[in-house]
Design a protein around this motif. Structure first.
Motif, mmCIF file in Angstrom:
data_model
loop_
_atom_site.group_PDB
_atom_site.id
_atom_site.type_symbol
_atom_site.label_atom_id
_atom_site.label_comp_id
_atom_site.label_asym_id
_atom_site.label_seq_id
_atom_site.Cartn_x
_atom_site.Cartn_y
_atom_site.Cartn_z
ATOM 1 N N LEU A 188 14.566 70.856 17.770
ATOM 2 C CA LEU A 188 15.413 69.831 17.159
ATOM 3 C C LEU A 188 16.427 69.307 18.174
ATOM 4 O O LEU A 188 17.176 70.091 18.770
ATOM 5 C CB LEU A 188 16.138 70.406 15.948
ATOM 6 N N GLY A 189 16.467 67.999 18.337
ATOM 7 C CA GLY A 189 17.380 67.376 19.287
ATOM 8 C C GLY A 189 18.477 66.578 18.604
ATOM 9 O O GLY A 189 18.802 65.482 19.051
ATOM 10 N N LEU A 190 19.044 67.114 17.523
ATOM 11 C CA LEU A 190 20.108 66.388 16.831
ATOM 12 C C LEU A 190 21.416 66.484 17.621
ATOM 13 O O LEU A 190 21.769 67.545 18.120
ATOM 14 C CB LEU A 190 20.317 66.939 15.425
ATOM 15 N N PRO A 191 22.170 65.384 17.724
ATOM 16 C CA PRO A 191 23.452 65.410 18.441
ATOM 17 C C PRO A 191 24.472 66.253 17.684
ATOM 18 O O PRO A 191 24.538 66.218 16.454
ATOM 19 C CB PRO A 191 23.866 63.937 18.481
ATOM 20 N N LEU A 192 25.314 66.994 18.417
ATOM 21 C CA LEU A 192 26.297 67.885 17.811
ATOM 22 C C LEU A 192 27.713 67.656 18.320
ATOM 23 O O LEU A 192 28.651 68.282 17.812
ATOM 24 C CB LEU A 192 25.919 69.347 18.102
ATOM 25 N N SER A 193 27.915 66.781 19.282
ATOM 26 C CA SER A 193 29.193 66.711 19.985
ATOM 27 C C SER A 193 30.209 65.809 19.297
ATOM 28 O O SER A 193 29.869 64.909 18.521
ATOM 29 C CB SER A 193 28.982 66.216 21.416
ATOM 30 N N VAL A 194 31.464 66.053 19.635
ATOM 31 C CA VAL A 194 32.558 65.201 19.158
ATOM 32 C C VAL A 194 32.546 63.869 19.905
ATOM 33 O O VAL A 194 32.979 62.845 19.374
ATOM 34 C CB VAL A 194 33.912 65.917 19.352
ATOM 35 N N GLU A 195 32.024 63.856 21.124
ATOM 36 C CA GLU A 195 32.098 62.669 21.980
ATOM 37 C C GLU A 195 31.079 61.592 21.633
ATOM 38 O O GLU A 195 31.264 60.425 21.986
ATOM 39 C CB GLU A 195 31.912 63.068 23.446
ATOM 40 N N ALA A 196 29.983 61.945 20.959
ATOM 41 C CA ALA A 196 28.879 60.994 20.749
ATOM 42 C C ALA A 196 28.912 60.381 19.359
ATOM 43 O O ALA A 196 29.021 61.099 18.348
ATOM 44 C CB ALA A 196 27.542 61.695 20.975
ATOM 45 N N GLY A 197 28.792 59.059 19.315
ATOM 46 C CA GLY A 197 28.670 58.379 18.033
ATOM 47 C C GLY A 197 27.392 58.762 17.304
ATOM 48 O O GLY A 197 27.329 58.701 16.070
ATOM 49 N N ASP A 198 26.360 59.162 18.063
ATOM 50 C CA ASP A 198 25.107 59.588 17.432
ATOM 51 C C ASP A 198 25.322 60.780 16.493
ATOM 52 O O ASP A 198 24.574 60.955 15.536
ATOM 53 C CB ASP A 198 24.078 59.963 18.504
ATOM 54 N N THR A 199 26.356 61.585 16.781
ATOM 55 C CA THR A 199 26.614 62.760 15.949
ATOM 56 C C THR A 199 26.978 62.347 14.531
ATOM 57 O O THR A 199 26.383 62.817 13.556
ATOM 58 C CB THR A 199 27.741 63.616 16.553
ATOM 59 N N TYR A 200 27.966 61.458 14.402
ATOM 60 C CA TYR A 200 28.353 61.069 13.040
ATOM 61 C C TYR A 200 27.314 60.176 12.384
ATOM 62 O O TYR A 200 27.152 60.195 11.160
ATOM 63 C CB TYR A 200 29.755 60.452 13.001
ATOM 64 N N GLN B 286 23.729 60.054 7.858
ATOM 65 C CA GLN B 286 22.392 59.828 7.307
ATOM 66 C C GLN B 286 21.916 61.049 6.524
ATOM 67 O O GLN B 286 21.288 60.914 5.461
ATOM 68 C CB GLN B 286 21.407 59.510 8.433
ATOM 69 N N LEU B 287 22.235 62.236 7.013
ATOM 70 C CA LEU B 287 21.845 63.449 6.301
ATOM 71 C C LEU B 287 22.664 63.632 5.023
ATOM 72 O O LEU B 287 22.145 64.141 4.017
ATOM 73 C CB LEU B 287 21.972 64.669 7.210
ATOM 74 N N LEU B 288 23.923 63.212 5.038
ATOM 75 C CA LEU B 288 24.704 63.217 3.800
ATOM 76 C C LEU B 288 24.048 62.310 2.760
ATOM 77 O O LEU B 288 23.982 62.635 1.573
ATOM 78 C CB LEU B 288 26.136 62.758 4.069
ATOM 79 N N ASN C 182 35.604 60.888 14.791
ATOM 80 C CA ASN C 182 34.413 61.730 14.665
ATOM 81 C C ASN C 182 34.743 63.007 13.880
ATOM 82 O O ASN C 182 34.564 64.137 14.357
ATOM 83 C CB ASN C 182 33.820 62.079 16.031
ATOM 84 N N VAL C 183 35.226 62.792 12.667
ATOM 85 C CA VAL C 183 35.594 63.909 11.796
ATOM 86 C C VAL C 183 34.419 64.875 11.605
ATOM 87 O O VAL C 183 34.605 66.091 11.582
ATOM 88 C CB VAL C 183 36.092 63.384 10.434
ATOM 89 N N TRP C 184 33.200 64.324 11.515
ATOM 90 C CA TRP C 184 32.029 65.182 11.313
ATOM 91 C C TRP C 184 31.702 65.976 12.576
ATOM 92 O O TRP C 184 31.294 67.144 12.505
ATOM 93 C CB TRP C 184 30.828 64.374 10.860
ATOM 94 N N GLY C 185 31.851 65.359 13.736
ATOM 95 C CA GLY C 185 31.635 66.088 14.982
ATOM 96 C C GLY C 185 32.624 67.235 15.137
ATOM 97 O O GLY C 185 32.268 68.330 15.602
ATOM 98 N N LYS C 186 33.866 66.997 14.726
ATOM 99 C CA LYS C 186 34.877 68.056 14.804
ATOM 100 C C LYS C 186 34.557 69.182 13.828
ATOM 101 O O LYS C 186 34.753 70.368 14.139
ATOM 102 C CB LYS C 186 36.259 67.461 14.518
#
Length: 472
Positions: A221-233, A238-240, A437-441
């Motif tokens: 799985l290559g899902l983004p996890l970082s606070v820095e990337a917009g792809d994370t939120y 989308q999963l929410l 990036n509340v979700w990344g945090k």
């Protein structure tokens, strides 16, 4: 960081692609390097007062930038006016705009595709954007409904709602995967489940089988996890949606006090945490910047990743074997309740600042940019990285050609699947939720700091409520 020599194009590499493809593609995919300007004075030089200044989100291939340069040249020839066009990488542009918003030294026009969800509605609210209704009306009946809705924003200074940005193309979440690698362990696309839970189990199983049978070390799985990337939120939101977790209602009112919303956030944070702890996510994903999921995918570090444009496919477009046979594109599985996924749509926009001294010229350029033939040509030359927002452009066979497995799949998603906008278009306060990036945090709290998902969810909810209170 690496920079691609300006004289080098993908076409010139075609013959030797099998040997040196990946290093070069990683350069293209990362869009890294120093600021690039086309047809402009030297950096720092004074711009002539008669020159229209534009900052543009740098493309993921040279062809994409060249397509815009050509469009600019055509408008200059037609209008007799001049444009200073500057390209910046996504992260550079985001940082530069935030700095210059404080300093007050801004261009006339900005196209900021990765950050518009956290910027446009906020600037419109603050009265910093020009009303472009007169440009919109030229094609108003041709726009997709969501495209128009995305730019119909509220100006809290003038106390009115109007069109404060020009939509030019759109994107949504896609799932990229290496179908050529899956074939090594006997899987084809038809074997990938449509059921929600089984879909995610499939990639975990594939990771273990690749190691056991082929001695291939890849993260499933290559899902983004970082606070820095917009792809994370973007992926988290989308999963929410998959779990029908509604943060805002259609009137833009917070729903986070609903126990079901809290429980949905906890469930998702817990899934991320458990999946990471079991070794199915790349640890590097905790530090990814915006281009890094592309880089990790192209470097075959991950078996699949999510991305909201066709940038990964576009990067390998001239390598026909990889584009057609090795790289796959999927739609998301059905929701856990069995219903079809509803896709979150990003409508990329161009904004004109209210204090621009070149309103007439800027609107002339925007009107030229959004002409159906003009924007269709630009999007096609860019390899279909983004999808049209004008209904007439969809009629071009380019967008539905079954011989193009990526563009045609993206077209199917837009035309056949339910969709909605991000919450920023329901309430500009939510733009700060994404900007921070509340979700990344929250993911960092759970994965890195090992706090319970319940605590991380409560912290995220509390911060969202604080942000909305600040906007009252």
């Amino acid at each position: 960081m690496f920079a691609l020599p300006s004289s080098l194009t993908l076409n010139s590499l075609k013959n030797g692609l099998t040997v040196i493809t990946l290093p070069l593609l990683l350069i293209l995919a990362s869009c890294s390097g120093t600021t690039e300007a086309s047809r402009t004075p030297e950096q720092g030089a004074t711009v002539d007062q008669e020159t229209l200044e534009i900052w543009w989100d740098k493309g993921f291939t040279l062809e994409e930038d060249e397509a815009l340069q050509k469009l600019v040249q055509e408008w200059e020839k037609q209008s007799g006016k001049k444009i200073k066009l500057s390209f910046y990488t996504t992260d550079e542009l985001s940082q530069k705009v935030e700095r210059q918003l404080r300093a007050g030294d801004l261009p006339d026009i900005i196209a900021m595709f990765k950050s518009e969800k956290s910027l446009t509605s906020r600037l419109a609210w603050d009265g910093k954007l020009a009303d472009v209704s007169d440009v919109i009306k030229l094609n108003k009946n041709d726009y997709e409904e969501l495209a128009l809705k995305s730019v119909n924003l509220y100006n809290n200074v003038d106390k009115k709602r109007s069109y404060y940005a020009l939509p030019i193309h759109q994107a949504t979440i896609h799932v990229y995967y290496w179908k050529g690698i899956l074939k090594k362990i006997g899987y084809q696309e038809k074997d990938i489940p449509k059921d929600w839970d089984q879909f995610w189990v499939f990639w975990k199983t594939a990771q273990k089988q690749l190691k056991a049978k082929e001695n291939i070390d890849m993260y499933g799985l290559g899902l983004p996890l970082s606070v820095e990337a917009g792809d994370t939120y973007q992926t988290f939101e989308q999963l929410l949606e998959a779990y029908d977790v509604k943060i805002l209602d259609e009137q833009g009112r917070l729903q986070v006090d609903d126990p079901n919303v809290r429980q949905g956030i906890i469930k998702l944070l817990n899934w991320y945490s458990q999946t990471y702890q079991k070794g199915y996510f790349s640890p590097k994903a905790l530090h990814w910047l915006n281009p890094d999921n592309n880089r990790s995918m192209l470097n075959r570090e991950v078996l699949m990743t999510t991305n909201d444009t066709l940038s990964i496919a576009t990067a390998v477009r001239t390598d026909s074997d990889t584009y057609q046979n090795r790289l796959g594109l999927l739609e998301l599985p059905n929701k856990p309740n069995g219903q079809p996924m509803r896709y979150l749509v990003t409508v990329q926009q161009v904004i004109l600042f209210a204090d621009s001294e070149h309103q007439k010229e800027a609107k002339s350029f925007l009107a030229y940019l959004i002409k159906p033939n003009t924007i269709d040509s630009y999007l096609k030359t860019s390899g279909g990285r983004h999808s049209p927002i004008l209904k007439s452009v969809w009629k071009d066979p380019f967008w539905t050609n079954p011989k193009d497995p990526h563009v045609s799949k993206a077209t199917h998603t837009f035309q056949a699947q339910p969709s909605r906008l991000f919450y920023t278009f329901y309430n500009p306060a939510y733009s700060m939720v994404l900007k921070e990036n509340v979700w990344g945090k929250a993911l960092s709290r759970v994965i890195v700091e090992k706090v319970p998902p319940e605590q991380a969810a409560d912290e995220a909810i509390a911060r969202i409520k604080e942000i909305f209170d600040e906007w009252q």
